[in-house]
Design a protein around this motif. Sequence first.
Motif, mmCIF file in Angstrom:
data_model
loop_
_atom_site.group_PDB
_atom_site.id
_atom_site.type_symbol
_atom_site.label_atom_id
_atom_site.label_comp_id
_atom_site.label_asym_id
_atom_site.label_seq_id
_atom_site.Cartn_x
_atom_site.Cartn_y
_atom_site.Cartn_z
ATOM 1 N N GLY A 81 -36.918 32.214 -59.714
ATOM 2 C CA GLY A 81 -36.587 32.012 -61.093
ATOM 3 C C GLY A 81 -37.548 31.859 -62.134
ATOM 4 N N ASP A 82 -37.244 31.004 -63.156
ATOM 5 C CA ASP A 82 -38.209 30.830 -63.966
ATOM 6 C C ASP A 82 -37.536 29.706 -64.948
ATOM 7 O OD1 ASP A 82 -36.053 31.580 -65.911
ATOM 8 O OD2 ASP A 82 -36.532 33.559 -66.233
ATOM 9 N N ALA A 83 -38.887 28.884 -65.625
ATOM 10 C CA ALA A 83 -38.666 27.690 -66.323
ATOM 11 C C ALA A 83 -39.638 27.531 -67.268
ATOM 12 C CB ALA A 83 -38.706 26.326 -65.237
ATOM 13 N N TYR A 84 -39.501 26.759 -68.304
ATOM 14 C CA TYR A 84 -40.548 26.388 -69.399
ATOM 15 C C TYR A 84 -40.859 24.931 -69.143
ATOM 16 C CZ TYR A 84 -37.613 24.386 -72.986
ATOM 17 O OH TYR A 84 -36.929 23.556 -73.939
ATOM 18 N N ILE A 85 -42.018 24.801 -69.319
ATOM 19 C CA ILE A 85 -42.576 23.187 -69.483
ATOM 20 C C ILE A 85 -43.199 22.890 -70.794
ATOM 21 C CG2 ILE A 85 -42.975 23.130 -66.988
ATOM 22 C CD1 ILE A 85 -45.972 23.957 -67.202
ATOM 23 N N TYR A 86 -43.155 21.532 -71.059
ATOM 24 C CA TYR A 86 -43.875 21.255 -72.390
ATOM 25 C C TYR A 86 -44.410 19.980 -72.150
ATOM 26 C CZ TYR A 86 -38.983 19.605 -73.202
ATOM 27 O OH TYR A 86 -37.667 18.930 -73.021
ATOM 28 N N ASP A 120 -42.777 15.180 -67.607
ATOM 29 C CA ASP A 120 -42.263 15.079 -66.327
ATOM 30 C C ASP A 120 -40.851 15.830 -66.138
ATOM 31 O OD1 ASP A 120 -44.317 13.368 -65.412
ATOM 32 O OD2 ASP A 120 -43.017 11.753 -66.530
ATOM 33 N N ILE A 121 -40.453 16.700 -67.230
ATOM 34 C CA ILE A 121 -39.320 17.537 -67.289
ATOM 35 C C ILE A 121 -39.568 19.116 -67.073
ATOM 36 C CG2 ILE A 121 -37.354 18.052 -68.784
ATOM 37 C CD1 ILE A 121 -37.244 15.193 -67.851
ATOM 38 N N SER A 122 -38.958 19.471 -66.479
ATOM 39 C CA SER A 122 -38.732 21.011 -66.273
ATOM 40 C C SER A 122 -37.526 21.480 -67.088
ATOM 41 C CB SER A 122 -38.638 21.628 -64.875
ATOM 42 O OG SER A 122 -38.261 22.797 -64.718
ATOM 43 N N ALA A 123 -37.699 22.595 -67.741
ATOM 44 C CA ALA A 123 -36.376 23.082 -68.539
ATOM 45 C C ALA A 123 -35.904 24.279 -67.765
ATOM 46 C CB ALA A 123 -36.664 23.689 -69.970
ATOM 47 N N PHE A 124 -35.578 23.991 -66.620
ATOM 48 C CA PHE A 124 -35.231 25.464 -65.665
ATOM 49 C C PHE A 124 -33.904 25.703 -66.149
ATOM 50 C CE2 PHE A 124 -33.789 21.987 -63.005
ATOM 51 C CZ PHE A 124 -32.558 22.571 -62.457
ATOM 52 N N GLN A 125 -33.042 25.005 -66.641
ATOM 53 C CA GLN A 125 -31.665 25.374 -67.101
ATOM 54 C C GLN A 125 -31.445 26.037 -68.381
ATOM 55 O OE1 GLN A 125 -29.785 21.750 -65.866
ATOM 56 N NE2 GLN A 125 -28.958 22.706 -63.983
ATOM 57 N N SER A 126 -32.571 26.091 -69.052
ATOM 58 C CA SER A 126 -32.530 26.747 -70.564
ATOM 59 C C SER A 126 -32.270 27.958 -70.522
ATOM 60 C CB SER A 126 -34.169 26.407 -71.149
ATOM 61 O OG SER A 126 -34.083 27.028 -72.332
ATOM 62 N N ARG A 170 -36.902 23.501 -59.913
ATOM 63 C CA ARG A 170 -36.301 22.285 -60.104
ATOM 64 C C ARG A 170 -37.041 20.971 -60.352
ATOM 65 N NH1 ARG A 170 -33.820 25.758 -56.507
ATOM 66 N NH2 ARG A 170 -35.044 24.816 -55.008
ATOM 67 N N THR A 171 -38.233 21.107 -59.832
ATOM 68 C CA THR A 171 -39.269 19.922 -59.808
ATOM 69 C C THR A 171 -40.252 20.398 -60.863
ATOM 70 O OG1 THR A 171 -40.253 20.708 -57.921
ATOM 71 C CG2 THR A 171 -38.327 19.080 -57.763
ATOM 72 N N VAL A 172 -40.825 21.460 -61.115
ATOM 73 C CA VAL A 172 -41.872 21.752 -61.870
ATOM 74 C C VAL A 172 -42.017 21.145 -63.238
ATOM 75 C CG1 VAL A 172 -41.234 24.141 -62.784
ATOM 76 C CG2 VAL A 172 -43.624 23.713 -62.399
ATOM 77 N N SER A 173 -43.129 20.790 -63.660
ATOM 78 C CA SER A 173 -43.283 19.927 -64.714
ATOM 79 C C SER A 173 -44.776 20.131 -65.399
ATOM 80 C CB SER A 173 -42.653 18.479 -64.786
ATOM 81 O OG SER A 173 -43.997 17.904 -64.277
ATOM 82 N N TRP A 174 -44.987 19.553 -66.577
ATOM 83 C CA TRP A 174 -46.246 19.860 -67.289
ATOM 84 C C TRP A 174 -47.174 19.035 -66.149
ATOM 85 C CZ3 TRP A 174 -48.090 22.708 -71.060
ATOM 86 C CH2 TRP A 174 -49.370 22.717 -71.674
ATOM 87 N N ASN A 175 -46.663 17.786 -65.784
ATOM 88 C CA ASN A 175 -47.481 16.759 -64.716
ATOM 89 C C ASN A 175 -47.874 17.562 -63.692
ATOM 90 O OD1 ASN A 175 -48.126 15.180 -67.168
ATOM 91 N ND2 ASN A 175 -46.683 13.750 -66.206
ATOM 92 N N ASN A 176 -47.048 18.345 -63.198
ATOM 93 C CA ASN A 176 -47.448 18.871 -61.694
ATOM 94 C C ASN A 176 -47.209 20.381 -61.662
ATOM 95 O OD1 ASN A 176 -44.546 19.803 -61.840
ATOM 96 N ND2 ASN A 176 -43.912 18.528 -60.050
ATOM 97 N N GLN A 177 -47.484 21.179 -62.725
ATOM 98 C CA GLN A 177 -47.586 22.390 -62.631
ATOM 99 C C GLN A 177 -48.653 23.185 -61.947
ATOM 100 O OE1 GLN A 177 -49.653 24.265 -66.598
ATOM 101 N NE2 GLN A 177 -49.365 21.925 -67.109
ATOM 102 N N PRO A 178 -48.428 24.221 -61.554
ATOM 103 C CA PRO A 178 -49.162 24.964 -60.222
ATOM 104 C C PRO A 178 -50.644 25.326 -60.993
ATOM 105 C CG PRO A 178 -47.559 26.461 -60.942
ATOM 106 C CD PRO A 178 -47.086 25.167 -61.438
ATOM 107 N N VAL A 179 -51.457 25.572 -60.016
ATOM 108 C CA VAL A 179 -52.703 26.108 -60.469
ATOM 109 C C VAL A 179 -52.657 27.583 -60.934
ATOM 110 C CG1 VAL A 179 -55.370 26.673 -59.788
ATOM 111 C CG2 VAL A 179 -53.877 24.486 -59.092
ATOM 112 N N PHE A 180 -53.224 27.904 -61.972
ATOM 113 C CA PHE A 180 -53.069 29.372 -62.341
ATOM 114 C C PHE A 180 -54.514 30.073 -62.830
ATOM 115 C CE2 PHE A 180 -52.290 26.808 -65.957
ATOM 116 C CZ PHE A 180 -53.172 27.337 -67.094
ATOM 117 N N SER A 181 -54.709 31.064 -62.751
ATOM 118 C CA SER A 181 -56.180 31.947 -63.255
ATOM 119 C C SER A 181 -56.072 32.248 -64.640
ATOM 120 C CB SER A 181 -56.431 32.823 -62.006
ATOM 121 O OG SER A 181 -57.748 33.351 -62.214
#
Length: 236
Positions: free
Chosen positions: A52-57, A62-68, A144-155
């Motif tokens: 799926g998808d989610a936004y982080i801010y 520490d919050i994931s807006a995956f239910q937005s 469910r757990t992604v957030s700004w603080n633990n976002q994955p590495v991107f290129s």
Amino acid sequence: MKKNTFLSTVSLIMFLIGGFISCKHSKDPMPENDPGVEKRFLTIRQDASNDGDAYIYKAIPDISAFQSLYNIQANWTRFGEPTLYRSLLKFDLSSIKNNEEIKSAKLIITTRPQQAEDEVSPDITKSVNNNFQLCLIKNSWDIRTVSWNNQPVFSVLPDESQVFLIPQAITSIMEFDVTDLLKQTAGKKKKFDNNGLLMKMAVEAEAPPYEAFVFYSMNAEHSKRPYLKLELETVK
């Protein structure tokens, strides 16, 4: 005698011309489709049953807006304080076979109406320069757990990311060519695991002018969810 010779000569010329035309046409038309190539068209729509998808801010790291209902990427504010928004998207690409080449891949999204009232300002898509960047994500993540603080590495390397220009007059349905990005994560030319895409503003700056781009997420009704439209090709 002369008349007969003249008629014979004309007949010979016409015969040769006819033969030339017949030979020329025997090579045309070329077949429209190469019989040694098999094409397939595939649509993959975003769904809550996959990653799926989610936004982080950044304002609430520490919050994931995956239910937005929406995905947001922005240089914006929260309670008057500058902050950044990013979105993460992942599609299940397992239906693309290893021997298939991605000839075309389009990301189709439905944009958020200007008048909508929800967790973002009604005028958030009104900005000076709505250029956003899609980047390949390099490691796994969980909505469910992604957030700004633990976002994955991107290129942001040129061959692993792409910048898209968003016009001021945003249409309700928008289409983006992501062929080069998806080729790297699925099919015959795959180089990396499919960890999805991160979307952010092309230039991130925690200061005005405000820049943002908002579209419906996997939580929207089925017709508004992000989806991929693909053309695949296999050499027999």
